[in-house]
Design an enzyme around this catalytic site. Structure first.
Site, PDB file in Angstrom:
ATOM      1  N   GLY A   1      -0.905  -1.276 -11.070  1.00 31.32           N
ATOM      2  CA  GLY A   1      -1.353  -1.217 -12.462  1.00 31.32           C
ATOM      3  C   GLY A   1      -2.331  -2.324 -12.783  1.00 31.32           C
ATOM      4  O   GLY A   1      -2.956  -2.896 -11.885  1.00 31.32           O
TER       5      GLY A   1
ATOM      6  N   LEU B   1      -5.203  -1.931 -14.098  1.00 35.23           N
ATOM      7  CA  LEU B   1      -6.367  -1.373 -13.400  1.00 35.23           C
ATOM      8  C   LEU B   1      -7.669  -2.044 -13.832  1.00 35.23           C
ATOM      9  O   LEU B   1      -7.888  -2.291 -15.007  1.00 35.23           O
ATOM     10  CB  LEU B   1      -6.452   0.135 -13.672  1.00 35.23           C
ATOM     11  CG  LEU B   1      -5.216   0.950 -13.261  1.00 35.23           C
ATOM     12  CD1 LEU B   1      -5.431   2.431 -13.556  1.00 35.23           C
ATOM     13  CD2 LEU B   1      -4.843   0.738 -11.803  1.00 35.23           C
TER      14      LEU B   1
ATOM     15  N   GLU C   1     -12.126  -2.600 -12.405  1.00 40.09           N
ATOM     16  CA  GLU C   1     -13.238  -1.885 -11.747  1.00 40.09           C
ATOM     17  C   GLU C   1     -12.989  -1.612 -10.262  1.00 40.09           C
ATOM     18  O   GLU C   1     -13.426  -0.594  -9.735  1.00 40.09           O
ATOM     19  CB  GLU C   1     -14.526  -2.706 -11.873  1.00 40.09           C
ATOM     20  CG  GLU C   1     -15.230  -2.557 -13.204  1.00 40.09           C
ATOM     21  CD  GLU C   1     -15.660  -1.124 -13.478  1.00 40.09           C
ATOM     22  OE1 GLU C   1     -16.136  -0.462 -12.550  1.00 40.09           O
ATOM     23  OE2 GLU C   1     -15.495  -0.678 -14.618  1.00 40.09           O
ATOM     24  N   GLY C   2     -12.308  -2.560  -9.596  1.00 41.39           N
ATOM     25  CA  GLY C   2     -12.032  -2.390  -8.164  1.00 41.39           C
ATOM     26  C   GLY C   2     -11.182  -1.145  -7.932  1.00 41.39           C
ATOM     27  O   GLY C   2     -11.449  -0.336  -7.033  1.00 41.39           O
ATOM     28  N   HIS C   3     -10.130  -0.984  -8.765  1.00 38.14           N
ATOM     29  CA  HIS C   3      -9.281   0.216  -8.644  1.00 38.14           C
ATOM     30  C   HIS C   3     -10.088   1.467  -8.982  1.00 38.14           C
ATOM     31  O   HIS C   3      -9.982   2.494  -8.319  1.00 38.14           O
ATOM     32  CB  HIS C   3      -8.108   0.141  -9.634  1.00 38.14           C
ATOM     33  CG  HIS C   3      -7.148  -0.982  -9.381  1.00 38.14           C
ATOM     34  ND1 HIS C   3      -6.987  -2.019 -10.262  1.00 38.14           N
ATOM     35  CD2 HIS C   3      -6.296  -1.215  -8.360  1.00 38.14           C
ATOM     36  CE1 HIS C   3      -6.062  -2.851  -9.796  1.00 38.14           C
ATOM     37  NE2 HIS C   3      -5.639  -2.387  -8.646  1.00 38.14           N
TER      38      HIS C   3
ATOM     39  N   GLN D   1       7.666  -7.168  -2.855  1.00 37.23           N
ATOM     40  CA  GLN D   1       6.567  -7.949  -2.287  1.00 37.23           C
ATOM     41  C   GLN D   1       6.300  -9.258  -3.030  1.00 37.23           C
ATOM     42  O   GLN D   1       5.324  -9.932  -2.754  1.00 37.23           O
ATOM     43  CB  GLN D   1       5.305  -7.092  -2.180  1.00 37.23           C
ATOM     44  CG  GLN D   1       4.676  -6.697  -3.501  1.00 37.23           C
ATOM     45  CD  GLN D   1       3.574  -5.672  -3.302  1.00 37.23           C
ATOM     46  OE1 GLN D   1       3.833  -4.501  -3.066  1.00 37.23           O
ATOM     47  NE2 GLN D   1       2.322  -6.099  -3.405  1.00 37.23           N
TER      48      GLN D   1
ATOM     49  N   LYS E   1     -10.932  -3.750   0.357  1.00 36.99           N
ATOM     50  CA  LYS E   1     -11.189  -4.744   1.406  1.00 36.99           C
ATOM     51  C   LYS E   1     -10.942  -6.164   0.901  1.00 36.99           C
ATOM     52  O   LYS E   1     -10.919  -7.098   1.676  1.00 36.99           O
ATOM     53  CB  LYS E   1     -12.631  -4.612   1.915  1.00 36.99           C
ATOM     54  CG  LYS E   1     -12.849  -3.355   2.728  1.00 36.99           C
ATOM     55  CD  LYS E   1     -14.231  -3.370   3.355  1.00 36.99           C
ATOM     56  CE  LYS E   1     -14.496  -2.049   4.039  1.00 36.99           C
ATOM     57  NZ  LYS E   1     -15.897  -1.920   4.471  1.00 36.99           N
ATOM     58  N   LYS E   2     -10.797  -6.321  -0.420  1.00 36.63           N
ATOM     59  CA  LYS E   2     -10.489  -7.658  -0.930  1.00 36.63           C
ATOM     60  C   LYS E   2      -9.182  -8.147  -0.317  1.00 36.63           C
ATOM     61  O   LYS E   2      -9.027  -9.310   0.005  1.00 36.63           O
ATOM     62  CB  LYS E   2     -10.380  -7.631  -2.448  1.00 36.63           C
ATOM     63  CG  LYS E   2      -9.928  -8.959  -2.988  1.00 36.63           C
ATOM     64  CD  LYS E   2     -10.074  -9.058  -4.471  1.00 36.63           C
ATOM     65  CE  LYS E   2      -9.366 -10.291  -4.958  1.00 36.63           C
ATOM     66  NZ  LYS E   2      -7.901 -10.116  -4.911  1.00 36.63           N
TER      67      LYS E   2
ATOM     68  N   LYS F   1     -13.089  -8.945  -8.508  1.00 36.57           N
ATOM     69  CA  LYS F   1     -12.224  -8.415  -9.567  1.00 36.57           C
ATOM     70  C   LYS F   1     -10.781  -8.467  -9.078  1.00 36.57           C
ATOM     71  O   LYS F   1     -10.487  -8.078  -7.949  1.00 36.57           O
ATOM     72  CB  LYS F   1     -12.582  -6.969  -9.870  1.00 36.57           C
ATOM     73  CG  LYS F   1     -14.006  -6.787 -10.335  1.00 36.57           C
ATOM     74  CD  LYS F   1     -14.080  -6.409 -11.779  1.00 36.57           C
ATOM     75  CE  LYS F   1     -15.522  -6.146 -12.161  1.00 36.57           C
ATOM     76  NZ  LYS F   1     -15.719  -5.938 -13.583  1.00 36.57           N
TER      77      LYS F   1
HETATM   78  O1  PAF Z   1      -2.487  -3.879  -3.312  1.00 29.46           O
HETATM   79  C1  PAF Z   1      -1.564  -3.612  -4.127  1.00 29.46           C
HETATM   80  O2  PAF Z   1      -1.774  -3.470  -5.327  1.00 29.46           O
HETATM   81  C2  PAF Z   1      -0.152  -3.486  -3.601  1.00 29.46           C
HETATM   82  O3  PAF Z   1       0.095  -4.363  -2.547  1.00 29.46           O
HETATM   83  C3  PAF Z   1       0.211  -2.044  -3.187  1.00 29.46           C
HETATM   84  C4  PAF Z   1      -0.639  -1.565  -2.020  1.00 29.46           C
HETATM   85  C5  PAF Z   1       0.029  -1.109  -4.373  1.00 29.46           C
HETATM   86  C6  PAF Z   1       1.672  -1.968  -2.753  1.00 29.46           C
HETATM   87  O4  PAF Z   1       2.528  -2.332  -3.776  1.00 29.46           O
END
Ligand code: PAF
Length: 282
Positions: free
Chosen positions: A32, A34, A36-38, A62, A149-150, A185
């Protein structure tokens, strides 16, 4: 129109229907917030697939105990509106209970590729990433999945996951999207103070400096690292955690450079830890 899907059962039904209709699914996993990269990854997926699914899930596995899990920006309405503008079909938005109904859950170990760089700084981080990405791949069943790639180390690890776990999925790496001043970003940029935001573009400048030296023939990693680190220390108030040169995608530290590499950095500002990198193909 973008539809919100909150259960695994419903997502499975959608994936089954796509398979029956011979529609290709492109998938962009996100946490989430979100930006520009997304949106760039989503646009590419919309252009290359019949159906685009994104996930919005802040994955607790994570995050380390002292990281920003609770403070991580969450705003599904804004995310939905942004996804809609680029033609995303479905947002898979499960609760924590939906994704991890039992505790403890079985986790995948990311292994050697996670023992360096971000993985070394953030123990367990990539185990959490591959565990959730593996689940998401099983739930969404995409033909193609898009990663930035970031997070070059994450991209290399996900490519290994797909190979090791035999997912029939093509992983597509998307170039880093930057602000006009060069800052990559990131959802974490909002944590920068006003003064830090002005300094932060120097991280990219330090990578460009290292790249220039490489282009001029420098192949000694220690020299590139020292020059980049020195530049960051002179131009920002951030604390340099890492500047390193690794082979890519094997992620082996290089003292004398040969083949494709990535120069990676992590810098700690008062409330934000920023990472950036450049990949230099041989
Ligand atoms: O890059 C991310 O935003 C997260 O590591 C991912 C790939 C959505 C996994 O939770």
């Amino acid at each position: 129109m973008t539809s919100l899907v909150t259960t695994i059962e419903e997502m499975n039904q959608i994936s089954r229907q796509c398979a029956e209709d011979k529609k290709r699914i492109g998938f962009v996993p996100t946490m989430g917030a979100l930006h520009e990269g997304h949106l760039k990854m989503m646009k590419q997926s919309v252009g290359e697939n019949d159906v685009t699914v994104i996930s919005v899930f802040v994955n607790p596995l994570q995050f380390g105990p002292n990281e920003d899990l609770a403070a991580y920006p969450r705003d599904i309405q804004t995310d939905m509106a942004k996804a809609e503008t680029v033609g995303v079909d479905y947002i898979f938005y499960p609760s924590e209970q939906e994704m991890y109904p039992q505790w403890p859950t079985i986790e995948i170990k990311a292994g050697r590729l996670a023992s360096v760089l971000e993985g070394e700084q953030r123990p367990g981080h990539f185990d959490g990433v591959v565990t959730v990405v593996n689940k998401l791949f099983n739930i969404v069943k995409p033909q193609q999945a898009y990663f930035g790639k970031k997070d070059a180390q994450q991209l290399a690890i996900v490519e290994q996951l797909v190979e090791d776990f035999n997912h029939p999925i093509k992983i597509v790496g998307i170039d880093t999207v930057r602000e006009s001043d060069g800052l990559a970003k990131s959802s974490r940029n909002v944590y920068l103070s006003e003064a830090e935001r002005i300094e932060a573009p120097h991280l990219y400048q330090s990578l460009k400096l290292a790249q220039r030296l490489y282009n001029q023939g420098e192949r000694n990693s220690a020299t590139l690292i020292a020059e980049a680190q020195n530049y960051i220390e002179q131009h920002t108030s951030g604390v340099v955690e890492t500047v390193a040169v690794y082979s890519y995608p094997e992620l082996v530290e290089q003292s004398k450079i040969s083949g494709s590499i990535f120069i990676s950095l992590a810098v700690k500002f008062s409330q934000a830890r920023l990472i950036d990198n450049i990949i230099i193909e041989s």
